[in-house]
Design a protein around this motif. Sequence first.
Motif, PDB file in Angstrom:
ATOM      1  N   LYS A  80       0.934  -0.984   0.092  1.00  0.00           N
ATOM      2  CA  LYS A  80       0.059   0.029   0.084  1.00  0.00           C
ATOM      3  C   LYS A  80       0.853   1.192  -0.043  1.00  0.00           C
ATOM      4  CE  LYS A  80      -1.592  -1.104   3.884  1.00  0.00           C
ATOM      5  NZ  LYS A  80      -2.180  -1.245   5.368  1.00  0.00           N
ATOM      6  N   GLU A  81       0.449   2.203  -0.496  1.00  0.00           N
ATOM      7  CA  GLU A  81       1.164   3.651  -0.387  1.00  0.00           C
ATOM      8  C   GLU A  81       1.330   3.926   0.861  1.00  0.00           C
ATOM      9  OE1 GLU A  81       1.602   8.029  -2.727  1.00  0.00           O
ATOM     10  OE2 GLU A  81       0.083   6.404  -3.157  1.00  0.00           O
ATOM     11  N   GLY A  82       2.339   4.205   1.620  1.00  0.00           N
ATOM     12  CA  GLY A  82       2.397   4.728   2.852  1.00  0.00           C
ATOM     13  C   GLY A  82       2.692   3.503   4.002  1.00  0.00           C
ATOM     14  N   LYS A  83       2.274   3.374   4.971  1.00  0.00           N
ATOM     15  CA  LYS A  83       2.455   2.443   5.948  1.00  0.00           C
ATOM     16  C   LYS A  83       2.106   1.011   5.571  1.00  0.00           C
ATOM     17  CE  LYS A  83       1.717   1.222  10.784  1.00  0.00           C
ATOM     18  NZ  LYS A  83       0.941   1.591  12.002  1.00  0.00           N
ATOM     19  N   ASN A  84       3.158  -0.033   5.770  1.00  0.00           N
ATOM     20  CA  ASN A  84       2.928  -1.439   5.442  1.00  0.00           C
ATOM     21  C   ASN A  84       3.375  -2.024   6.631  1.00  0.00           C
ATOM     22  OD1 ASN A  84       2.172  -1.744   2.292  1.00  0.00           O
ATOM     23  ND2 ASN A  84       3.393  -0.018   2.642  1.00  0.00           N
ATOM     24  N   ASN A  85       3.079  -3.351   6.546  1.00  0.00           N
ATOM     25  CA  ASN A  85       3.319  -4.295   7.934  1.00  0.00           C
ATOM     26  C   ASN A  85       3.915  -5.642   7.283  1.00  0.00           C
ATOM     27  OD1 ASN A  85       2.226  -6.370   9.888  1.00  0.00           O
ATOM     28  ND2 ASN A  85       2.845  -4.681  11.075  1.00  0.00           N
ATOM     29  N   ILE A  86       4.840  -6.000   8.171  1.00  0.00           N
ATOM     30  CA  ILE A  86       5.619  -7.597   7.914  1.00  0.00           C
ATOM     31  C   ILE A  86       5.335  -7.983   9.295  1.00  0.00           C
ATOM     32  CG2 ILE A  86       7.527  -8.824   7.815  1.00  0.00           C
ATOM     33  CD1 ILE A  86       7.030  -7.614   5.035  1.00  0.00           C
ATOM     34  N   PHE A  87       4.589  -9.210   9.295  1.00  0.00           N
ATOM     35  CA  PHE A  87       4.466 -10.070  10.408  1.00  0.00           C
ATOM     36  C   PHE A  87       5.217 -11.329  10.072  1.00  0.00           C
ATOM     37  CE2 PHE A  87       2.343 -13.273  12.765  1.00  0.00           C
ATOM     38  CZ  PHE A  87       2.516 -12.809  14.190  1.00  0.00           C
ATOM     39  N   ILE A  88       5.808 -11.864  11.222  1.00  0.00           N
ATOM     40  CA  ILE A  88       6.524 -13.263  10.842  1.00  0.00           C
ATOM     41  C   ILE A  88       6.246 -13.937  12.150  1.00  0.00           C
ATOM     42  CG2 ILE A  88       8.661 -14.441  10.816  1.00  0.00           C
ATOM     43  CD1 ILE A  88       9.518 -11.612   9.410  1.00  0.00           C
ATOM     44  N   LEU A  89       5.923 -15.325  11.924  1.00  0.00           N
ATOM     45  CA  LEU A  89       5.768 -16.375  13.040  1.00  0.00           C
ATOM     46  C   LEU A  89       7.119 -17.233  13.132  1.00  0.00           C
ATOM     47  CD1 LEU A  89       4.050 -17.157  15.403  1.00  0.00           C
ATOM     48  CD2 LEU A  89       2.665 -18.646  13.845  1.00  0.00           C
ATOM     49  N   LEU A  90       7.726 -16.938  13.889  1.00  0.00           N
ATOM     50  CA  LEU A  90       8.802 -18.206  13.727  1.00  0.00           C
ATOM     51  C   LEU A  90       8.654 -19.510  14.698  1.00  0.00           C
ATOM     52  CD1 LEU A  90      11.819 -19.021  13.236  1.00  0.00           C
ATOM     53  CD2 LEU A  90      12.492 -17.858  15.267  1.00  0.00           C
ATOM     54  N   VAL A  91       8.633 -20.454  14.148  1.00  0.00           N
ATOM     55  CA  VAL A  91       8.206 -21.966  14.765  1.00  0.00           C
ATOM     56  C   VAL A  91       9.599 -22.729  15.112  1.00  0.00           C
ATOM     57  CG1 VAL A  91       6.957 -24.080  14.726  1.00  0.00           C
ATOM     58  CG2 VAL A  91       6.199 -22.071  13.479  1.00  0.00           C
ATOM     59  N   ASN A  92       9.668 -23.213  16.651  1.00  0.00           N
ATOM     60  CA  ASN A  92      10.641 -23.973  16.864  1.00  0.00           C
ATOM     61  C   ASN A  92      10.199 -25.267  17.346  1.00  0.00           C
ATOM     62  OD1 ASN A  92      13.409 -25.069  17.248  1.00  0.00           O
ATOM     63  ND2 ASN A  92      14.019 -23.440  18.646  1.00  0.00           N
ATOM     64  N   SER A  93      10.041 -26.145  16.765  1.00  0.00           N
ATOM     65  CA  SER A  93       9.603 -27.483  17.040  1.00  0.00           C
ATOM     66  C   SER A  93      10.187 -28.188  18.368  1.00  0.00           C
ATOM     67  CB  SER A  93       8.993 -28.302  16.236  1.00  0.00           C
ATOM     68  OG  SER A  93      10.061 -28.826  15.398  1.00  0.00           O
ATOM     69  N   ASP A  94      11.488 -28.074  18.234  1.00  0.00           N
ATOM     70  CA  ASP A  94      12.453 -29.043  19.144  1.00  0.00           C
ATOM     71  C   ASP A  94      12.571 -28.000  20.380  1.00  0.00           C
ATOM     72  OD1 ASP A  94      14.231 -30.532  20.496  1.00  0.00           O
ATOM     73  OD2 ASP A  94      15.438 -30.726  18.527  1.00  0.00           O
ATOM     74  N   ALA A  95      12.328 -28.410  21.696  1.00  0.00           N
ATOM     75  CA  ALA A  95      12.463 -27.711  22.959  1.00  0.00           C
ATOM     76  C   ALA A  95      13.940 -27.670  23.222  1.00  0.00           C
ATOM     77  CB  ALA A  95      11.757 -28.289  23.986  1.00  0.00           C
ATOM     78  N   GLY A  96      14.848 -28.489  22.777  1.00  0.00           N
ATOM     79  CA  GLY A  96      16.016 -28.707  23.114  1.00  0.00           C
ATOM     80  C   GLY A  96      16.995 -27.930  22.040  1.00  0.00           C
ATOM     81  N   SER A  97      16.558 -27.332  21.087  1.00  0.00           N
ATOM     82  CA  SER A  97      17.274 -26.607  20.179  1.00  0.00           C
ATOM     83  C   SER A  97      17.354 -25.292  19.896  1.00  0.00           C
ATOM     84  CB  SER A  97      17.168 -27.317  18.664  1.00  0.00           C
ATOM     85  OG  SER A  97      15.989 -26.638  18.177  1.00  0.00           O
ATOM     86  N   SER A  98      18.312 -24.527  19.578  1.00  0.00           N
ATOM     87  CA  SER A  98      18.437 -23.081  19.482  1.00  0.00           C
ATOM     88  C   SER A  98      17.652 -22.525  18.205  1.00  0.00           C
ATOM     89  CB  SER A  98      19.568 -22.696  19.574  1.00  0.00           C
ATOM     90  OG  SER A  98      20.157 -22.900  18.433  1.00  0.00           O
ATOM     91  N   ALA A  99      17.245 -21.329  18.121  1.00  0.00           N
ATOM     92  CA  ALA A  99      16.387 -21.045  17.118  1.00  0.00           C
ATOM     93  C   ALA A  99      17.170 -19.855  16.446  1.00  0.00           C
ATOM     94  CB  ALA A  99      15.166 -20.370  17.512  1.00  0.00           C
ATOM     95  N   TYR A 100      16.894 -19.693  15.083  1.00  0.00           N
ATOM     96  CA  TYR A 100      17.718 -18.607  14.350  1.00  0.00           C
ATOM     97  C   TYR A 100      16.744 -17.941  13.273  1.00  0.00           C
ATOM     98  CZ  TYR A 100      21.017 -16.437  11.199  1.00  0.00           C
ATOM     99  OH  TYR A 100      21.687 -15.477  10.464  1.00  0.00           O
ATOM    100  N   PHE A 101      17.031 -16.627  13.120  1.00  0.00           N
ATOM    101  CA  PHE A 101      16.128 -16.096  11.920  1.00  0.00           C
ATOM    102  C   PHE A 101      16.698 -14.756  11.433  1.00  0.00           C
ATOM    103  CE2 PHE A 101      13.062 -12.933  11.104  1.00  0.00           C
ATOM    104  CZ  PHE A 101      12.083 -13.588  10.245  1.00  0.00           C
TER     105      PHE A 101
END
Length: 109
Positions: A80-101
């Motif tokens: 859109k002309e003017g304000k725009n939005n990016i939304f990201i949902l990061l999923v990490n299925s393994d409770a023992g692992s670290s995450a990266y994005f």
Amino acid sequence: FYDDIFDQKRTKEFEFDFTYPKRGVPYKSLGVKVASDNAAFVYLNGMLVDEDPFAKLKGVGHHGKYWNREVADIPVSYLKEGKNNIFILLVNSDAGSSAYFDFSLVGYK
């Protein structure tokens, strides 16, 4: 990122706004590049523009690398002309692992 950023569902939300002037910026299409461990959903102005197939699977995924996901055919009409939005949902299925994005929004002329 560290493991303690995640909620009980093993997700983390990122959101940011940016301004698109439209006039004088003649992009033919848009693209996103995503590096994630395990997976991510990416929305532009509320529209899903990339969904990593691993995001819905439990106990599987991949490590972050440049780039796990690249999409180059997002219609410029999603902006859109003017304000725009990016939304990201990061999923990490393994409770023992670290995450990266990491993420990049690209305009193709």
